[in-house]
Design a protein around this motif. Structure first.
Motif, PDB file in Angstrom:
ATOM      1  N   LEU A   6      39.413  47.088  47.662  1.00 58.81           N
ATOM      2  CA  LEU A   6      40.315  46.065  47.115  1.00 58.81           C
ATOM      3  C   LEU A   6      41.207  45.496  48.221  1.00 58.81           C
ATOM      4  CD1 LEU A   6      41.604  44.541  44.713  1.00 58.81           C
ATOM      5  CD2 LEU A   6      43.136  46.505  44.410  1.00 58.81           C
ATOM      6  N   LEU A  24      39.677  45.640  41.128  1.00 57.32           N
ATOM      7  CA  LEU A  24      38.271  45.236  41.276  1.00 57.32           C
ATOM      8  C   LEU A  24      37.454  45.929  40.202  1.00 57.32           C
ATOM      9  CD1 LEU A  24      37.265  45.545  45.059  1.00 57.32           C
ATOM     10  CD2 LEU A  24      37.538  43.440  43.737  1.00 57.32           C
ATOM     11  N   LEU A  34      34.690  36.668  42.945  1.00 57.36           N
ATOM     12  CA  LEU A  34      35.689  36.865  44.005  1.00 57.36           C
ATOM     13  C   LEU A  34      35.904  35.602  44.840  1.00 57.36           C
ATOM     14  CD1 LEU A  34      34.888  40.487  45.263  1.00 57.36           C
ATOM     15  CD2 LEU A  34      36.357  39.729  43.392  1.00 57.36           C
ATOM     16  N   VAL A  65      30.252  43.932  43.566  1.00 54.35           N
ATOM     17  CA  VAL A  65      31.117  45.021  44.042  1.00 54.35           C
ATOM     18  C   VAL A  65      30.353  46.343  43.955  1.00 54.35           C
ATOM     19  CG1 VAL A  65      33.218  46.334  43.522  1.00 54.35           C
ATOM     20  CG2 VAL A  65      33.268  43.833  43.467  1.00 54.35           C
TER      21      VAL A  65
END
Lengths: 74, 241
Positions: A6, A24, A34, A65
């Motif tokens: 993050l 996140l 993002l 992620v």
């Protein structure tokens, strides 16, 4: 792991004038959620490499992620 | 103080570029295939501002390990990269051999491409608005018998540099080629006096390109004096027209 990621994500976002994120989620898409383009992803890669010694784009695509977390868990 | 990575610093133009940068207060990370007396003299004069990295750029992965992992690391910000190292494999095309051609492409083309990758990554990490300078050759723009293969390596650099400029311009990373004319260096030592005279007669000034002119233009392209110059080929060639 998510906390350090993050921090790195926010560094890249702040460098391009985007707001700091408070958290996140593994499902987040690096581009659509993002707001990263290919140059931002290059910056993200090198900042992750500095912290973790892993080039996340060295083999195959990284889209979310959770893809990054999987690379770092190896 | 700005940190500059320069390749091919053992002798000739790379040595002159290193000398010019050190005189103007840069710190140079100089890649050399080996030490020379002149390079050692520069080291003794400038101490820590010259960091010599002995590496063979034909060994691409090994040299990147030496330059980036072992020496520069993540803590040294690079402000500039001068891709100067090159070899010249000269022959007429009908005599072309693959092995020396491949080696020349490793040193003149593949190695600088890979070095540029790591230089850009370093600049991104440190938020540096850096400058990349490739040393090209007037042989890209004017044909010379025997130089087809060598000229093609420099032409590859010019194409690479232009797109580097376009791709990374929004991060204010600049890339330019310095198109050098024929200089009196080891690279042209195999040419006869007659061949050299013929080459020099094709220039406006009728003489070789001065290393000092080239080195000073490199310094200009690295510096903030050239912030609006990118994607260009800058000719320093005694006026080969």
């Amino acid at each position: 792991m998510l906390d350090t990621l993050l921090e790195i994500v926010n560094t890249v976002r702040n460098n391009k004038g985007l707001a700091t994120l408070s958290d996140l989620k593994p499902s987040q898409d690096l581009r659509n959620d993002l707001g990263f383009d290919s140059l931002d992803l290059a910056e993200l890669t090198v900042r992750i490499e500095k912290e973790h010694g892993i080039d996340i784009f060295a083999d195959g695509f990284v889209l979310t992620v959770s893809d990054i977390l999987a690379k770092l868990a190896k | 103080m700005k940190n500059i990575l320069v390749t091919g610093v053992k002798q000739g133009l790379g040595l002159q570029i290193t000398k010019t940068l050190l005189e103007q207060n840069y710190k140079v990370y100089g890649v050399a295939i080996g030490l020379s007396a002149d390079l050692q003299t520069l080291k003794s004069q400038h101490g820590d501002r010259l960091n010599i990295i002995t590496a063979d750029l034909a060994n691409i992965e090994g040299s990147i390990e030496q330059i980036f992992t072992q020496t520069i690391g993540f803590d040294v910000p690079l402000h500039g990269f001068v891709n100067n190292a090159a070899v010249a494999y000269d022959d007429i095309i009908s005599n072309l051999n693959y092995d020396p051609l491949f080696r020349m492409y490793q040193i003149n083309v593949f190695s600088p491409f890979m070095l540029t990758k790591h230089v850009i990554r370093n600049m991104l990490l440190h938020n540096i608005q850096g400058s990349i300078v490739h040393i090209s050759s007037v042989s890209v723009h004017t044909g010379y018998k025997g130089l087809a293969m060598y000229a093609s390596t420099k032409g590859a650099l010019e194409a690479f540099s232009r797109t580097t400029a376009r791709e990374w311009g929004e991060r204010c990373i600049r890339s330019n080629c310095l198109v050098a004319g024929f200089m009196e260096t080891g690279m042209s030592a195999t040419l006869s006096v007659n061949q050299k005279d013929r080459i020099f007669k094709r220039t406006s000034l009728k003489k070789p390109t001065e290393l000092d002119s080239v080195a000073n233009m490199v310094e200009y392209l690295l510096s903030d004096k050239s912030l609006s110059v990118t994607g260009s080929n800058v000719f320093v060639d005694s006026g080969t027209i």
